[in-house]
Design an enzyme around this catalytic site. Structure first.
Site: not given
Length: 287
Positions: A52, A96, A119
């Site tokens: 990322k 995460q 997300d």
């Protein structure tokens, strides 16, 4: 002959397009910043976080990295998320997953400001998707739609079967296919007559979590098959939920594993970050 849907190529093309868009925003004085939080040192998570960061660097998005020890308390993590919520220079917040067991993932997700939920996991993001409002979309399903569109797969009026009902893939996938005017069936672990249901599908999207579970007996001749799964087989090689070799000859198009859906997830995260400019109306604020 089945067309192989190349997620690597599409993700590269998309990142190049996003790089240009970010450069254009830069000329208008608009910068984009993603904050990534990782708790603990899970190896797979570390790889994802590293990828990322690389994608952000390539596209021109600033990234802030918070690598917290496994011992971080839920309160400490929530306080960091709240602090990032308040920062005007942070457009996206990504925590995460998975988190250590002592931290409630749902509580953390709900604490993220929906306007920074790149997300697409916050209940407000899911709600916006379900009623067709503007908002962030879960990256893997979003990437699948992008693949289908770029390979000119007709979705309008087609019968789509989604195998799997997770909050991250199955449920948002079904809503996105409805948005594209497909007729959608969601199958799961309690579904009866799964083979018969799958054989009806013009588009079969498999997120079942079982290596090579779907073979040719499940696939309608000429169907488009999208494989979301990723596993290691007995030879330690990557494979998906679909038995690619047996299924591929019966399809019109199919995603491989690796190199299909996987590369799209980070690319669509980057697209969500760039979309933050519109969602947060940053352009309006700079005028």
């Amino acid at each position: 002959m089945a067309e192989i849907i190349d997620g690597k190529k599409v993700s590269t093309d998309l990142k190049l397009e996003l790089k240009e868009k970010v450069a254009e925003y830069g000329k208008q004085g608009i910068s984009i910043c993603l904050a990534v939080i990782q708790v603990g040192d899970d190896k797979a998570s570390s790889v994802y976080v590293r990828n990322k960061k690389k994608a952000c660097e390539f596209i021109g998005i600033k990234s802030l990295s918070y690598e917290l020890p496994e011992s971080t308390t839920e309160e400490e993590l929530l306080n960091l998320v709240k602090e990032l919520n308040e920062r005007d220079d942070v457009n996206g917040i990504l925590v995460q997953l998975p988190l250590p067991r002592h931290i409630d993932e749902n509580k953390v997700i709900k604490t993220i400001n929906p306007l920074k939920d790149v997300d697409g996991f916050h209940p407000a993001s899911v709600g916006a998707l379900s009623i067709g409002n503007k908002g962030f979309i879960s990256c893997t399903p979003y990437g699948i739609i992008e693949l289908l569109k770029r390979y000119n797969v007709e979705m309008d009026g087609k019968e789509c079967v989604v195998i799997g009902r997770s909050n991250i893939v199955g449920k948002p996938m079904s809503m996105l296919m409805l948005r594209e005017n497909a007729t959608v069936t969601v199958a799961h672990s309690h579904t009866k007559y799964l083979k018969e249901i799958c054989k009806r599908a013009d588009i079969l999207i498999v997120a079942i979590g079982k290596p090579k579970f779907i073979d040719a007996d499940y696939v309608k001749e000429g169907a488009v098959v999208i494989d979301v799964g990723i596993h290691r087989n007995d030879e330690n090689k990557l494979c998906g939920d679909v038995d690619f070799d047996s299924v591929m000859p019966h399809t019109s198009a199919i995603t491989p594993v690796p190199g299909g859906v996987g590369p799209m997830t980070i690319a669509m995260l980057m697209k969500n970050c760039v979309n933050a400019v519109e969602i947060q109306d940053i352009k309006g604020k700079t005028k």
